[in-house]
Write an enzyme that holds these catalytic residues in place. Structure first.
Site, PDB file in Angstrom:
ATOM      1  N   ASP A 183      24.316   0.509  10.873  1.00  0.00           N
ATOM      2  CA  ASP A 183      23.395   0.762   9.775  1.00  0.00           C
ATOM      3  C   ASP A 183      22.193   1.508  10.339  1.00  0.00           C
ATOM      4  O   ASP A 183      21.320   0.927  10.984  1.00  0.00           O
ATOM      5  CB  ASP A 183      22.971  -0.563   9.122  1.00  0.00           C
ATOM      6  CG  ASP A 183      22.044  -0.338   7.930  1.00  0.00           C
ATOM      7  OD1 ASP A 183      21.612   0.814   7.717  1.00  0.00           O
ATOM      8  OD2 ASP A 183      21.745  -1.322   7.230  1.00  0.00           O
TER       9      ASP A 183
ATOM     10  N   TYR B 273      18.594  -6.605   8.093  1.00  0.00           N
ATOM     11  CA  TYR B 273      18.359  -6.244   6.687  1.00  0.00           C
ATOM     12  C   TYR B 273      19.250  -5.056   6.363  1.00  0.00           C
ATOM     13  O   TYR B 273      19.157  -4.008   7.006  1.00  0.00           O
ATOM     14  CB  TYR B 273      16.886  -5.892   6.443  1.00  0.00           C
ATOM     15  CG  TYR B 273      16.620  -5.623   4.973  1.00  0.00           C
ATOM     16  CD1 TYR B 273      16.492  -6.667   4.066  1.00  0.00           C
ATOM     17  CD2 TYR B 273      16.519  -4.320   4.496  1.00  0.00           C
ATOM     18  CE1 TYR B 273      16.272  -6.420   2.712  1.00  0.00           C
ATOM     19  CE2 TYR B 273      16.286  -4.067   3.143  1.00  0.00           C
ATOM     20  CZ  TYR B 273      16.162  -5.122   2.262  1.00  0.00           C
ATOM     21  OH  TYR B 273      15.937  -4.881   0.923  1.00  0.00           O
TER      22      TYR B 273
ATOM     23  N   LYS C  47      16.808   6.602   3.573  1.00  0.00           N
ATOM     24  CA  LYS C  47      15.444   7.002   3.956  1.00  0.00           C
ATOM     25  C   LYS C  47      15.321   8.505   4.265  1.00  0.00           C
ATOM     26  O   LYS C  47      15.256   9.285   3.344  1.00  0.00           O
ATOM     27  CB  LYS C  47      14.980   6.147   5.127  1.00  0.00           C
ATOM     28  CG  LYS C  47      15.138   4.628   4.808  1.00  0.00           C
ATOM     29  CD  LYS C  47      13.929   3.831   5.074  1.00  0.00           C
ATOM     30  CE  LYS C  47      14.205   2.341   5.068  1.00  0.00           C
ATOM     31  NZ  LYS C  47      13.711   1.689   3.858  1.00  0.00           N
TER      32      LYS C  47
HETATM   33  N1  PMP Z   1      19.604  -0.934   5.696  1.00  0.00           N
HETATM   34  C1  PMP Z   1      18.480  -0.928   6.421  1.00  0.00           C
HETATM   35  C2  PMP Z   1      18.561  -1.015   7.914  1.00  0.00           C
HETATM   36  C3  PMP Z   1      17.231  -0.840   5.786  1.00  0.00           C
HETATM   37  O1  PMP Z   1      16.101  -0.877   6.514  1.00  0.00           O
HETATM   38  C4  PMP Z   1      17.187  -0.728   4.376  1.00  0.00           C
HETATM   39  C5  PMP Z   1      15.880  -0.593   3.610  1.00  0.00           C
HETATM   40  N2  PMP Z   1      14.726  -0.897   4.258  1.00  0.00           N
HETATM   41  C6  PMP Z   1      18.397  -0.734   3.678  1.00  0.00           C
HETATM   42  C7  PMP Z   1      19.583  -0.825   4.363  1.00  0.00           C
HETATM   43  C8  PMP Z   1      18.423  -0.625   2.193  1.00  0.00           C
HETATM   44  O2  PMP Z   1      18.034   0.639   1.795  1.00  0.00           O
HETATM   45  P1  PMP Z   1      17.414   0.878   0.325  1.00  0.00           P
HETATM   46  O3  PMP Z   1      16.081   0.198   0.308  1.00  0.00           O
HETATM   47  O4  PMP Z   1      17.342   2.367   0.193  1.00  0.00           O
HETATM   48  O5  PMP Z   1      18.382   0.274  -0.634  1.00  0.00           O
END
Ligand code: PMP
Length: 403
Positions: free
Chosen positions: A216, A133, A244
């Protein structure tokens, strides 16, 4: 409130990931790991806005930093010192980040990291992992409704923890590949950490074929003072994406890495990549993020790790003691409960959704898919209470004894 919400918001909310049937709890207030919904029900929040609230809700140091910044102004069409301080703090923790740019979300972070890799390499293909994700922009949601086929055709899916499978998946297209993006600790895919060997393999592979390696760490950064890259074998990615916890509970994200890749965004250059954003590097979010990271000393990471271990070990012991078909996983402060297939849920529910709803009734808030995290205000008693509640809820669905 759900009925009122659905008249204005499709599905009664504004965020797919927080919807759970029949309706999500509507929250009024939070403090530490406690939250209260609109009916006054109290929860112990083991989700912390999907792992972003590593100091819990309304931490006094974060509130003080945010209040001070809000009084000085919320945003300017100009850089501020606080975003430079946050950049310096992050660079000190993640040496692979030679330069960083801030965004408003993890989605924007991965979008810009991928664009930077494509521009730098002059290639278009992106490889990402099954179960990954990376947010909600087109490339990372390839094959979803509304994403053009042309975009999806530029994405390859790779098997997790399988070097030969990775080589097979990209065979013949190595020279088209701009980047491989990986969560060193997968979140949504069911919390699992890559091995240092697998990350080293990806480093060698991308170096060999001239592609960039993107970590990521939007979730994974919280696994230690130097993130997942510091913890899982020290592999140095070309680019890292963050989100986050670097916003300390406020909307934020960032992408950074090798200077020659990031300098494509240097606006003094002819043909520089465009990175606009009315709220990029927002000083309020930067103040919250900086207060959060400064609070996170090595000793506090060690405390989080001990609590996470206590939770996973406690769950594993309870599952074994009660003969329950389920598994506990995770790393550092992140955990996940995986209900097994022999559990029988009440009609209309899956074991996972029944566990989620049951725990809400017991006063515990986890992700609907069973993920959670401990934060600095979490106590051993909170952890032990959650373990007992999970065992009770799973026990009520265990109709057949497991060996
Ligand atoms: N990358 C990862 C690994 C995530 O877990 C998330 C959100 N859970 C995102 C990107 C996207 O971040 P955002 O919800 O702040 O757009």
């Amino acid at each position: 409130m759900f009925e009122r919400a659905t008249a204005s918001l499709p599905g009664g909310s504004t965020r797919t990931t927080i919807f759970s049937a029949p309706y999500p709890p509507y929250m009024a207030r939070g403090e530490g790991i406690r939250t209260w919904d609109l009916d006054g029900n109290e929860y112990r929040d083991f989700l912390g806005n999907y792992t972003s609230l590593i100091l819990g809700h309304a931490h006094p140091e974060v509130v003080a930093a945010v209040t001070a910044q809000v009084q000085r102004g919320s945003a300017f069409a100009a850089p501020t010192e606080i975003e430079i301080e946050l950049a310096e703090e992050i660079r000190a923790r993640l040496p692979s980040i030679e330069r960083i740019r801030f965004t408003n979300s993890g989605t924007e972070a991965t979008m810009f990291a991928i664009r930077a890799a494509r521009a730098f390499s002059g290639r278009s293909l992106l490889a990402k992992f099954e179960g990954a994700y990376h947010g909600t922009h087109d490339t990372v949601l390839a094959w979803s409704p509304g994403v053009p086929e042309a975009t999806s055709g530029l994405v390859i899916e790779l098997p997790w923890a399988d070097p030969e499978g990775v080589e097979r998946a990209i065979a013949g297209r190595e020279r088209e590949l701009a980047a491989i993006i990986i969560e060193p600790v997968q979140g949504a895919g069911g919390v699992r950490a890559a091995t240092p060997d697998f990350l080293r393999f990806l480093r060698e592979l991308t170096d060999r074929i001239g592609a960039l390696l993107i970590f990521d760490e939007v979730i994974a950064f919280r696994v230690g003072p130097n993130g997942a890259q510091g913890r899982l074998g020290g592999v140095r990615p070309d680019l890292t994406t963050l989100g986050k916890i670097i916003g300390g509970g406020y909307p934020s994200g960032g992408f950074g890495g090798r200077v020659e890749v990031m300098d494509q965004f240097d606006a003094r250059r002819a043909g520089a990549l465009v990175h606009g954003g009315t709220f990029n590097g927002n000083p309020v979010a930067a103040a919250a993020g900086l207060a959060t990271l400064r609070h996170l000393t090595a000793a506090r990471y060690a405390d989080l790790e001990r609590l996470g271990d206590r939770l996973r070990d406690g769950l594993t012991a309870a599952l074994e003691r009660d003969g329950l078909d389920a598994r506990a996983g995770g790393i550092a402060s992140i955990f996940q409960v995986f209900p097994g297939s022999s559990l029988v849920a009440p009609e209309g529910l899956t074991p996972q959704s029944a566990l989620f709803l049951g725990l809400l009734l017991d006063g515990f808030h986890l992700a609907p898919r069973g993920m959670g995290a401990v934060s600095t205000p979490t106590t051993e008693a909170d952890v032990d209470d959650l373990v007992a509640a999970v065992a009770r809820r799973l026990g009520s669905m265990q109709t057949v004894a497991v060996a």
